[in-house]
Design a protein around this motif. Structure first.
Motif, PDB file in Angstrom:
ATOM      1  N   GLU A  93      25.461 -19.300  58.852  1.00 49.90           N
ATOM      2  CA  GLU A  93      24.185 -18.679  58.499  1.00 49.90           C
ATOM      3  C   GLU A  93      24.304 -17.158  58.487  1.00 49.90           C
ATOM      4  N   LEU A  94      25.031 -16.609  59.460  1.00 50.72           N
ATOM      5  CA  LEU A  94      25.213 -15.158  59.504  1.00 50.72           C
ATOM      6  C   LEU A  94      25.977 -14.666  58.282  1.00 50.72           C
ATOM      7  N   LEU A  95      27.016 -15.402  57.902  1.00 51.18           N
ATOM      8  CA  LEU A  95      27.799 -15.019  56.729  1.00 51.18           C
ATOM      9  C   LEU A  95      26.959 -15.143  55.456  1.00 51.18           C
ATOM     10  N   LYS A  96      26.143 -16.195  55.371  1.00 51.23           N
ATOM     11  CA  LYS A  96      25.254 -16.349  54.218  1.00 51.23           C
ATOM     12  C   LYS A  96      24.250 -15.205  54.142  1.00 51.23           C
ATOM     13  N   LEU A  97      23.755 -14.775  55.291  1.00 57.27           N
ATOM     14  CA  LEU A  97      22.833 -13.643  55.338  1.00 57.27           C
ATOM     15  C   LEU A  97      23.491 -12.388  54.793  1.00 57.27           C
ATOM     16  N   VAL A  98      24.738 -12.135  55.200  1.00 55.86           N
ATOM     17  CA  VAL A  98      25.469 -10.952  54.737  1.00 55.86           C
ATOM     18  C   VAL A  98      25.664 -11.009  53.228  1.00 55.86           C
ATOM     19  N   VAL A  99      26.037 -12.184  52.701  1.00 51.18           N
ATOM     20  CA  VAL A  99      26.264 -12.327  51.261  1.00 51.18           C
ATOM     21  C   VAL A  99      24.981 -12.055  50.476  1.00 51.18           C
ATOM     22  N   CYS A 100      23.864 -12.620  50.924  1.00 49.99           N
ATOM     23  CA  CYS A 100      22.596 -12.453  50.202  1.00 49.99           C
ATOM     24  C   CYS A 100      22.089 -11.017  50.279  1.00 49.99           C
ATOM     25  N   ARG A 153      17.317 -15.012  46.224  1.00 50.88           N
ATOM     26  CA  ARG A 153      18.038 -14.205  47.206  1.00 50.88           C
ATOM     27  C   ARG A 153      17.169 -13.925  48.428  1.00 50.88           C
ATOM     28  N   ILE A 154      15.904 -13.580  48.181  1.00 49.17           N
ATOM     29  CA  ILE A 154      14.990 -13.341  49.295  1.00 49.17           C
ATOM     30  C   ILE A 154      14.791 -14.610  50.108  1.00 49.17           C
ATOM     31  N   PHE A 155      14.606 -15.725  49.414  1.00 41.29           N
ATOM     32  CA  PHE A 155      14.397 -16.995  50.108  1.00 41.29           C
ATOM     33  C   PHE A 155      15.637 -17.383  50.910  1.00 41.29           C
ATOM     34  N   SER A 156      16.830 -17.131  50.365  1.00 43.93           N
ATOM     35  CA  SER A 156      18.066 -17.443  51.085  1.00 43.93           C
ATOM     36  C   SER A 156      18.208 -16.570  52.331  1.00 43.93           C
ATOM     37  N   VAL A 157      17.807 -15.299  52.237  1.00 44.51           N
ATOM     38  CA  VAL A 157      17.819 -14.419  53.407  1.00 44.51           C
ATOM     39  C   VAL A 157      16.873 -14.967  54.474  1.00 44.51           C
ATOM     40  N   GLU A 158      15.683 -15.396  54.060  1.00 47.11           N
ATOM     41  CA  GLU A 158      14.725 -15.958  55.003  1.00 47.11           C
ATOM     42  C   GLU A 158      15.274 -17.210  55.675  1.00 47.11           C
ATOM     43  N   LEU A 159      15.917 -18.081  54.891  1.00 52.55           N
ATOM     44  CA  LEU A 159      16.488 -19.306  55.454  1.00 52.55           C
ATOM     45  C   LEU A 159      17.597 -18.990  56.453  1.00 52.55           C
ATOM     46  N   ALA A 160      18.429 -18.005  56.125  1.00 51.39           N
ATOM     47  CA  ALA A 160      19.525 -17.643  57.022  1.00 51.39           C
ATOM     48  C   ALA A 160      18.996 -17.081  58.345  1.00 51.39           C
ATOM     49  N   GLN A 200      30.970 -23.363  53.996  1.00 48.17           N
ATOM     50  CA  GLN A 200      29.584 -23.784  54.202  1.00 48.17           C
ATOM     51  C   GLN A 200      28.607 -22.689  53.784  1.00 48.17           C
ATOM     52  N   ALA A 201      28.950 -21.444  54.065  1.00 46.14           N
ATOM     53  CA  ALA A 201      28.074 -20.337  53.672  1.00 46.14           C
ATOM     54  C   ALA A 201      27.985 -20.221  52.153  1.00 46.14           C
ATOM     55  N   ILE A 202      29.119 -20.349  51.472  1.00 52.71           N
ATOM     56  CA  ILE A 202      29.134 -20.276  50.016  1.00 52.71           C
ATOM     57  C   ILE A 202      28.302 -21.408  49.421  1.00 52.71           C
ATOM     58  N   ALA A 203      28.433 -22.609  50.005  1.00 51.70           N
ATOM     59  CA  ALA A 203      27.656 -23.748  49.503  1.00 51.70           C
ATOM     60  C   ALA A 203      26.164 -23.488  49.637  1.00 51.70           C
ATOM     61  N   GLY A 204      25.750 -22.898  50.758  1.00 52.75           N
ATOM     62  CA  GLY A 204      24.334 -22.595  50.942  1.00 52.75           C
ATOM     63  C   GLY A 204      23.803 -21.644  49.890  1.00 52.75           C
TER      64      GLY A 204
END
Length: 352
Positions: free
Chosen positions: A53-60, A201-208, A250-254
């Protein structure tokens, strides 16, 4: 599929969505293997999910940062903290539970079995669509759901007979639970992204962010025992540099799932599942030998069920010969891919 930009899809749109589809199918096939190879059984499940989740947050956040000023303003012009909490809190909770259950399943079952059981999410998606949106399934879609249910029963019975019963049943229950959370999360996310038109992108940040908060709450309250293990052993106990591979996957998949929710049509979503199952079987044959008879039968049932489900929406009448043409195309492609991989494996292990 919906174009990435307004208007007719350009060649670049088609190329980009096709590339993302291929990447998601590859991740779908390879991720269970990465978890089994590079995540020690003693690694805390919550640490894997939190790191993803942290990595997904950084990507978004990076994607938002590199976007133009006008793009960022457009993405955030109607956003507020109240909207973010109201629309993302429940999906974040659901997807975090899904990730925890998936981590258990990936560590207990082989990749082919995990991916077959994961397709029971269509059953739960249909159920939650009916409950939340009041939308019913067509007759052919109900038949497709029965095929997928049959596949899950076949693979579950096969696992119980070939593996440690306790471990296999834990993995099966975790995989089915993850599919249930996935179905609910997909319905909730579709409402936010498609019906309300939120920026992905905003929604993905919120989810992360929501996922990280859920994991922190779980560790603080020690709801599943990970809090005790964390205090005794540390957050990164038995991590290695290679452990970052499944975390990155897993982060990339999210991120990909969020991006493709608006881009892919139903047929291309079915193609992702089909390609992922084919790649799973090829990887299984290449690395471990041919899958069991129950796994082979379940793969065929899932591919046919998913294809039939996605090509038979309510209100669209299809002739019987069209359905059987789809069956022939999908089953033929799977059998050819499996036969090629099996031949390659046999050539490696048999003397000349």
């Amino acid at each position: 599929p919906t174009p990435l930009v307004s208007g007719e899809p350009s060649g670049m749109d088609v190329l980009l969505s096709s590339g993302l589809t291929g990447c998601l199918a590859l991740q779908f096939a390879a991720h269970p293997l990465l978890v089994q190879k590079f995540v020690s059984p003693a690694v805390i499940n919550s640490s894997i999910v939190a790191a993803s989740e942290l990595l997904k947050l950084v990507v978004c956040l990076t994607a938002l940062f590199v976007a133009g000023e006008s793009d960022r303003q457009k993405a955030t012009e109607r956003w507020s903290l109240a909207i973010g909490v109201r629309e993302a809190l429940l999906p974040a909770l659901v997807f975090t539970f899904q990730n925890l259950a998936n981590t258990i399943a990936w560590r207990s079952l082989d990749g082919v079995t995990c991916n077959i059981l994961h397709q029971t999410k269509l059953l739960f998606t249909a159920f939650f669509v009916l409950i939340i949106r009041g939308k019913r399934q067509s007759t052919l879609q109900c038949i497709a759901l029965l095929l997928i249910s049959g596949a899950s029963v076949v693979i579950s019975l096969g696992e119980a007979g070939t593996r440690n019963t306790s471990t296999s049943m834990t993995g099966v229950l975790a995989a089915v639970s993850a599919a249930m959370f996935s179905g609910l999360g997909n319905v909730l996310s579709e409402v936010v992204l498609v019906q309300k038109g939120r920026d992905v992108r905003i929604f993905s940040v919120e989810l992360a962010i929501g996922g990280i908060l859920v994991i922190a709450t779980n560790l603080a309250l020690d709801l599943n025992g990970d809090g005790t293990r964390l205090r005794h052993s540390g957050f990164f106990t038995l991590w290695t540099p290679a452990t970052m591979l499944p975390v990155l996957s897993q982060a990339i998949a999210g991120v990909l799932v969020g991006m493709l929710t608006k881009v892919l049509g139903s047929i291309r979503k079915a193609m992702v599942v089909t390609m992922g199952l084919i790649l799973s079987s090829v990887l299984r044959v290449t690395l471990e030998g041919p899958p069991s008879t129950s796994a082979m039968l379940s793969m065929i049932l899932v591919v046919l069920g998913v294809r039939l489900y996605c090509s038979s929406p309510p209100g669209k009448a299809r002739k019987c010969f069209e359905v059987f043409e789809d069956v022939d195309k999908v089953s033929g492609s799977w059998i050819r891919a499996y036969a090629a991989a099996s031949s390659s494996h046999c050539a490696k292990i048999l003397p000349a």
